[in-house]
Enzyme design. Structure first.
Site, PDB file in Angstrom:
ATOM      1  N   ASN A   1       0.819  -1.106   0.007  1.00 29.52           N
ATOM      2  CA  ASN A   1       0.012  -0.138  -0.015  1.00 29.52           C
ATOM      3  C   ASN A   1       0.732   1.209  -0.171  1.00 29.52           C
ATOM      4  O   ASN A   1       0.509   2.394  -0.330  1.00 29.52           O
ATOM      5  CB  ASN A   1      -1.126   0.013   1.348  1.00 29.52           C
TER       6      ASN A   1
ATOM      7  N   ILE B  38     -10.486  -9.064   1.865  1.00 24.08           N
ATOM      8  CA  ILE B  38     -11.765  -9.599   1.547  1.00 24.08           C
ATOM      9  C   ILE B  38     -11.893 -10.553   0.554  1.00 24.08           C
ATOM     10  O   ILE B  38     -12.648 -11.463   0.453  1.00 24.08           O
ATOM     11  CB  ILE B  38     -12.774  -8.484   1.391  1.00 24.08           C
TER      12      ILE B  38
ATOM     13  N   CYS C 251      -6.984  -0.995   9.444  1.00 24.80           N
ATOM     14  CA  CYS C 251      -6.708  -1.920   8.356  1.00 24.80           C
ATOM     15  C   CYS C 251      -6.275  -1.086   7.087  1.00 24.80           C
ATOM     16  O   CYS C 251      -5.540  -0.383   7.368  1.00 24.80           O
ATOM     17  CB  CYS C 251      -7.674  -3.002   8.133  1.00 24.80           C
TER      18      CYS C 251
ATOM     19  N   ASP D 143      -9.283   0.404   4.864  1.00 22.07           N
ATOM     20  CA  ASP D 143     -10.312   1.490   5.144  1.00 22.07           C
ATOM     21  C   ASP D 143     -10.862   1.786   6.341  1.00 22.07           C
ATOM     22  O   ASP D 143     -11.539   2.664   6.903  1.00 22.07           O
ATOM     23  CB  ASP D 143     -11.279   1.254   4.000  1.00 22.07           C
TER      24      ASP D 143
ATOM     25  N   ASP E 209     -13.624  -2.937   7.548  1.00 22.55           N
ATOM     26  CA  ASP E 209     -13.703  -4.437   7.582  1.00 22.55           C
ATOM     27  C   ASP E 209     -13.079  -5.125   8.778  1.00 22.55           C
ATOM     28  O   ASP E 209     -13.473  -5.649   9.927  1.00 22.55           O
ATOM     29  CB  ASP E 209     -13.567  -5.040   6.354  1.00 22.55           C
ATOM     30  N   ARG E 210     -11.630  -5.525   8.481  1.00 20.97           N
ATOM     31  CA  ARG E 210     -10.908  -6.041   9.607  1.00 20.97           C
ATOM     32  C   ARG E 210     -10.972  -5.323  10.869  1.00 20.97           C
ATOM     33  O   ARG E 210     -11.205  -5.819  12.076  1.00 20.97           O
ATOM     34  CB  ARG E 210      -9.507  -6.369   8.963  1.00 20.97           C
TER      35      ARG E 210
ATOM     36  N   ARG F 186     -20.692  -5.504   0.837  1.00 23.47           N
ATOM     37  CA  ARG F 186     -20.350  -6.733   1.028  1.00 23.47           C
ATOM     38  C   ARG F 186     -21.232  -7.810   1.065  1.00 23.47           C
ATOM     39  O   ARG F 186     -21.054  -9.122   0.805  1.00 23.47           O
ATOM     40  CB  ARG F 186     -19.909  -6.545   2.857  1.00 23.47           C
TER      41      ARG F 186
END
Lengths: 660, 666
Positions: free
Chosen positions: A250, A276, A338, A340, A343-344, A384
């Site tokens: 990243n 994901i 994580c 953004d 999610d994680r 999602r």
């Protein structure tokens, strides 16, 4: 409705997955919201309901002599195989379903037509049942270190965050805005959980836009402010939940992770939870194992290991445990991110909170936790879970994994949770069903624009109303085990994680949820409750009678009580034969499927001859028959006779069990 | 719940506790027992003692043990005791290298690692022990655990002689021993098998053969002389009768012969036998040949020796290495698959008897291994009586002890032939565990009972599991009591278990009949499927027929037995123990409420006495309770990062980070 090419097909066969030679003959109906299969067999007329929003894939298979097979895989892991006699009908059904399963506008979703016949006031009350302001108050906020910030009013700083955010007192608007510019999608560090006991906190954000060398003074000040808000510790953990490789990649795109040299007193830690796409793929592989008709030991074990699913679950748990330990044992605050941060980060923050705070292990607390870490902080439910037609690459079982983590914990700590497995399964179901407005859209902002609360109903109120179904009989609030942090080893080993057949195989005939000890206890508890309520009612009646007949002595009434009340109980059972009979008598029969009160939803269907016993779970009506029988409720009416017997059996079984 | 007859609250002992008749053979002092297998060489100093019963470690500072953690304790075997029969393998560490120890040693190790059959692992450091003592203790332990032994040398006999007065048979113990005609008649009556079957005493005094019990049951029309003909081989022996009249029978194969003449004789003998049991009133017989198209004992042996390695863990590095590949290692042992096959076979037989009203004849070379296993499983599924504790014990007595299962050889108690060591009985207990685990309310006993039972195989104070046949037991125990010189104790004739020996014979003699009786395998599968599915689609009647789920995901690892010593696997304040203690608490509550109600009825006074607590501090118990009492916080790598990634082919996906998709947005 314009998408339904053919509303009804006759002589369709529903194939039994275990023994394919057996297939039920019946009629298939397509409605605006459901696919319904009604068996012809006159004594059962068993119905199978599938919500369009639950349909994951539809597969048209090669035509055979018997007809045209259609395979429907659902997001709740149900698999339906239909054989439609005419190729043309099959094509029509296929094309209709393809369209119906992928709505393009929110307005097409079930929650906008679902009407549980509640008045406006009841609906509004439903939406305020879970109140995040109350939750922050419960945590002990605001206080000397943390305050409510209005920096994001009208979503001016970050459109995926809620308006109500807690930040360190020393973080000025200038720092916040500066920090937000240095974070992906402007998701700056905010409070997720505050641990009253030692002032440590869990904060969350997205990754910094650090690239290879960029710095941001305000962002550094922001982290310092978080550290200062915890006087007990002189450092902050920064947990990047990604594998190091991903985070480094990243950096090339101008994102990345915090450089320990630039931030004062941070301890940086990677935790390798995969992205994901890996998770989606892993679930796919595991579901292939579940689809095997009768998996051998070897198929199952190899398939499970190769899917990597349980390793991913373990990675999320390990991260949650790491954070919980940092907060409770080291007294250090943790910033989690994580990429953004939706999610994680949501998974890990909520697992950590669940481990730390017994409140989140209660029925209501768990709803609050999902409301806070998932819904309000902008988890992209729509993307999602594929509620609207969109990019299939955005779909991933992120919250499913969290729900599974909770289940794994419930298996390990059977007395620590107020709710049971069914509660988790029903939440999972409704995340995909779109029957309630809670999980719509990708952010609070979108939900407000869509006026979700004015146009749909809240799942939380629905679950709360039926909470008797979701209670874990082994739970007790004052039990020492249920208080405080759950004691987990630093990294529980792999064999502590089990395959959750109650979730992934729940529609498999052979592997339905069994009557476990817990189910027995629940049945006993329900019975006790019924009896208590009956007793109460009788006592009331007695009082009335006594008022009329003053000559009736108290002693006498006491003697007559026990015999009369048992007599009442049996006669009541034999009168009530159909689910409809119960609806007027809801209170004394607390066990019913979650939507028992929503029978009216069938009103929106075109076929009025269809009576629904379980519209929203759309499962086989005997899905939980064993347990249901015990709780004196016959699931599909008309077969009530055996339930009295099983009631008797239960008594003696229980006796055997208790003496064991 | 907790087996109070075996585990009791006892005083702390600093001295060695000896059983009646137990003698110390050798000992060594300043031995360091590693507390945990971590690389941190942390341990406790003490004495290592070897007696003719056990190896014991006595810590110098026993008082360090927390008192209330040792509330439940095995009365016979302490935490640091290993019975000689429980020793599986002994390793020595020489210059960091681990080697198996056996026979005479030239060099003595600095560290001793003992793997136990109940899957404990002990590590003793001998570096600080005097050289002489090291020699004595190491060679003593190796000799007494590994060297072949004579039956008469079993500790069992010294104990029986010394403790004779103490062994009073409990009148409350109703376990049927099946050592009298009366017991068999009782069983026949209980199962209503007495119409077509009779108990015979033809083998009284073991005159016909030493393999069979003194009393057993055969079909009524069968002349008793037939039993003598081939020493009990080729005779259908009754195991159990179903409510519908169909019966489960077993038969040991006729000896293998080359001579055509003898073969002819055998054939006509068997033909006669079959004619008898094929005509009414007998049901159609289905023959189930367990030695040719089912499991081989060798498969079981290989599987278990792989499987147990997963739990015999020397250090935690090793543990975390295997942990990553847990499922595939489990799979490669195929132990769970063997369990599944046994359960499936038992369901198939149940289907024949229950649904098709057929008699089933189990056939095996000696009818004493898989026959015992399958016939006990069938009875457990079909007969609720077998699911009570007494009924279960009677079943074991009937099918295993009287059925002539060679416990002595299969457990290798005498260390005479490693090849004969096959954990058939353990396999049975594991199958039972699957049933108990899936249907706990159907059983009077719990998994803890099964675990304790599995441990008792290696405790030579109970004679139950230490003989090859009732004959062997009777002669030896009897002679000992009379103090007569023992005749040369030879273990029963070798029982090779390789399938080809019987294969040939069966095909020759029964080929036609079998092919006539066995339906096409497709049809068989369909019957099975239908029976299985229809049973599982109905609500379970725990007092009736009970079938296990046998889909792959439903066969589980018996965690209590296999994982109980592994600290990494413990859950503090969780696990099944939590459920159990919670249930006990609820029972207490119910009881006290009941008392309150009673008091209300009798007097108006409010109750004051609280019910006594059964299991306090339940929150402090770990999931390993009541076996391992350690509550060590595992000190493990803080975060294992995704090192397993090499296993998958997901690299491209991992690289495809989710945010790369929309770089332009920032």
């Amino acid at each position: 409705m314009e998408h339904i090419r053919t509303p009804k097909v006759e002589n369709v066969r529903l194939v039994d997955r275990v023994s394919p030679k057996k297939a039920a003959l019946g009629t298939l109906y397509l409605t605006a919201t459901h696919v319904i299969f009604v068996e012809n067999s006159p004594d059962t007329r068993k119905e199978t309901w599938i919500l369009h929003s639950q349909i994951s894939t539809i597969e048209k298979q090669a035509t055979t002599a018997t007809g045209c097979p259609l395979l429907i895989r659902c997001k709740n892991f149900q698999i339906i195989q239909l054989i439609i006699p005419q190729e043309r009908d099959c094509h029509d059904v296929y094309v209709s379903l393809i369209r119906l399963a992928r709505p393009v506008k929110y307005e097409e979703l079930y929650c906008f037509s679902f009407n549980p016949m509640l008045d406006k006031e009841e609906r509004e009350q439903g939406w305020v049942l879970i109140n995040l302001s109350e939750e922050y108050k419960r945590m002990g906020l605001p206080n000397n270190y943390w305050q409510l910030s209005d920096v994001n009013r009208e979503y001016r700083v970050c459109d995926s965050y809620p308006t109500e955010l807690y930040v360190p007192k020393s973080a000025t608007a200038h720092i916040i805005v500066g920090s937000s510019k240095f974070r992906s999608r402007r998701r700056f560090p905010v409070l997720s959980y505050y641990y009253k006991d030692n002032h440590a906190s869990i904060c969350r954000s997205s990754q910094p836009l650090s690239g290879f060398s960029a710095r941001c003074l305000e962002d550094e000040q922001m982290l310092q402010a978080i550290r200062k808000a915890n006087p007990g510790s002189d450092f902050v953990y920064v947990v990047d939940t990604r594998p190091k490789l991903n985070a480094m990649a990243n950096r090339a795109a101008g994102k990345g992770y915090e450089n320990e040299d630039n931030y004062s007193n941070i301890k940086f830690q990677f935790i390798g939870i995969e992205n994901i796409h890996v998770m989606r793929n892993s679930l796919q592989k595991m579901l292939e194992v579940c689809e095997l008709k009768s998996p051998s030991m070897s198929d199952f074990l190899w398939g499970l290991e190769n899917s990597g699913w349980l390793r991913h679950i373990k990675a999320i748990m390990d991260a949650g445990i790491f954070i919980a330990k940092a907060v409770s044992e080291e007294g250090a605050s943790v910033l989690v991110h994580c990429s953004d941060g939706w999610d994680r980060t949501a998974q890990v923050c909520s697992v950590a909170s669940l481990l730390l705070d017994p409140h989140y292990r209660t029925l209501k607390g768990f709803m609050v936790l999902i409301e806070k870490d998932w819904i309000s902080f902008g988890h992209k439910f729509n993307h999602r879970y594929g509620n609207l037609d969109g990019d299939p690459k955005e779909i991933s079982p992120v919250i499913d994994q969290f729900i599974e983590c909770v289940w794994q914990l419930m298996e390990q700590f059977p007395c620590a949770f107020e709710f049971n497995e069914r509660f988790l399964i029903h939440i999972q179901h409704h995340i995909y069903s779109c029957q309630f407005g809670n999980f719509l859209c990708n952010s609070q902002k979108e939900r407000r624009e869509l006026k979700i609360q004015e146009r749909t109903y809240s799942l939380w109120a629905h679950l709360w109303k039926n909470r008797a179904d979701y209670l874990n009989p082994l739970f007790r609030a004052d039990h020492s085990q249920t208080q405080g942090t759950l004691h987990l080893p630093t990294t529980p080993c792999n064999f502590m994680y089990k395959f959750w057949s109650g979730m992934y195989n729940r529609f498999e005939k052979g592997m339905q949820p069994r009557q476990s000890v817990t189910d027995y206890l629940m049945a006993v508890k329900e019975e006790t409750q019924q009896l208590e309520e009956e007793l109460e009612a009788l006592e009331e009646r007695l009082e009335k009678i006594q008022k009329v007949q003053l000559n009736c002595t108290k002693v006498k009434s006491k003697q007559s009580e026990p015999s009369r009340h048992s007599g009442f109980s049996t006669s009541d059972n034999s009168i009530a034969n159909t689910p409809q009979d119960y609806s007027g008598n809801m209170k004394s029969f607390p066990s019913r499927s979650p939507s028992q009160g929503d029978e009216d939803s069938a009103l929106i269907l075109t076929q009025d001859n269809l009576k629904s016993s379980d519209p929203d779970l759309s499962a086989n009506s005997d899905q939980e028959s064993g347990v249901e029988d015990l709780s004196c409720r016959s699931p599909s009416g008309g077969e009530h006779a055996p339930s009295e017997d099983s009631g008797k059996d239960r008594d003696s079984d229980e006796a055997v069990f208790l003496t064991a | 719940e907790i087996h109070t007859n075996e585990k009791e609250v006892t005083e702390k002992e600093v001295t060695l506790h000896l059983l009646p008749g137990e003698q110390v053979l050798c000992e060594a002092s300043t031995v360091l027992k590693y507390v945990q297998e971590d690389s941190s060489q942390h341990g406790v100093y003490g004495r290592l003692v070897c007696t003719d019963f056990k190896i014991a470690f006595l810590g110098d500072d026993e008082s360090a043990l927390d008192n209330d953690e040792t509330q439940f304790k095995n009365k016979v075997i302490g935490e640091n005791d290993i019975t000689l029969h429980c020793v599986d393998q002994i390793y020595g560490v020489f210059d960091e290298k681990k080697k198996t120890l056996f026979g005479q040693l030239k060099k003595y190790p600095e560290k001793l690692i003992i793997h136990c059959k109940d899957l404990r692992v002990f590590q003793f450091c001998l570096r600080y022990t005097k050289e002489e003592e090291v020699k004595r203790i190491v060679s003593g332990i190796i000799h007494h655990t590994q060297a072949p032994k004579l039956l008469k040398r079993l500790f069992l006999f010294s104990y029986a002689t010394a403790a004779e007065n103490n062994t009073v048979t409990d009148p409350k113990n109703h376990t049927v021993m099946f050592d009298s005609l009366k017991d068999w008649c009782w069983e026949l009556e209980r199962t209503k098998g007495n119409m077509k079957y009779k108990a015979v005493s033809v083998n009284e005094g073991y005159e016909v053969c030493e393999r069979l019990p003194a009393y057993f049951v055969i079909p009524t029309p069968l002349p008793e002389e037939n039993v003598q003909r081939f020493q009990g081989h080729g005779i259908p022996i009754w195991c159990w009768s179903c409510h519908n009249g169909s019966a489960l029978l077993k038969m040991s194969a006729l000896p293998k012969e080359q001579d055509d003449g003898i073969l002819q004789i055998q054939k006509s003998f068997l033909d006669r036998i079959y004619k008898t049991i094929h005509r009414p009133p007998y049901e159609i017989v289905k023959t189930e040949d367990l030695s040719s198209n089912f499991l081989s004992l060798q498969e079981i042996q290989t599987a278990y020796s792989k499987f147990k390695q997963l739990f015999l863990i020397d250090n935690s590095t090793e543990f975390w290495d295997t942990d990553i590949k847990w499922f595939s290692l489990l799979e490669s042992s195929s132990w769970l698959d063997i369990i599944r096959r046994c359960l499936k076979k038992a369901i198939e037989i149940t289907e024949c008897m229950e649904a098709q009203n057929m008699n089933v004849l189990l056939l095996e070379e000696n009818a004493s291994d898989l026959c015992c296993l399958i016939s006990s499983l069938v009875q457990l599924m079909m007969d609720p009586h077998c699911r009570t504790r007494i009924g279960f014990q009677s079943l074991i007595q009937k099918e295993w002890v009287m059925g002539g299962h060679c416990f002595l050889d299969r457990c290798n108690h005498l260390r005479q032939n490693d090849k004969e060591e096959v954990p058939v009985f353990l396999l049975f207990l594991d199958c039972v565990w699957q049933l108990v685990h899936q249907h706990p309310p159907a059983f009077e006993f719990t998994e803890t009972y099964l675990t304790v039972l599995s441990d008792s195989l290696y405790i030579p104070i109970f004679s139950t599991f230490f003989f090859n046949s009732p004959h062997q037991k009777d002669t030896n125990m009897h002679q000992r009591q009379l103090s007569l010189p023992l005749t040369q104790s030879k273990s029963s004739p070798k029982r090779g278990f390789f399938r080809e020996e019987t294969d040939h014979l069966i095909k020759n003699l029964l080929g036609k009949r079998i092919s006539k009786l066995i339906n096409s395998s497709d049809e068989l599968q369909d019957n099975f499927r239908e029976f299985y599915d229809s049973w599982h689609s109905k609500p379970t009647d725990y007092h009736g027929l009970l079938l296990p789920h046998i889909e792959g995901p439903e066969i589980k690892v018996w965690a209590q037995r296999y994982l109980r010593w592994i600290p990494e696997a413990q859950i503090l304040g969780g696990g099944r123990v939590a459920t159990m203690s919670k249930l006990l608490e609820m029972m207490e509550e119910v009881q006290s409420l009941q008392e309150k109600i009673d008091e209300r009825h009798h007097s108006q006074q409010a109750p004051q006495a609280e019910a006594p607590c059964l299991l306090r501090n339940s929150a402090r118990l770990s999931s390993l309770f009541p076996f391992a009492l350690l509550q060590r916080h595992s000190s493990k790598p803080v975060l294992p990062t995704s090192g397993w990634k090499a296993l998958g082919d997901e690299d491209d996906l991992a690289k495809q980070e989710d945010e790369f998709v929309d770089l332009g947005d920032v």
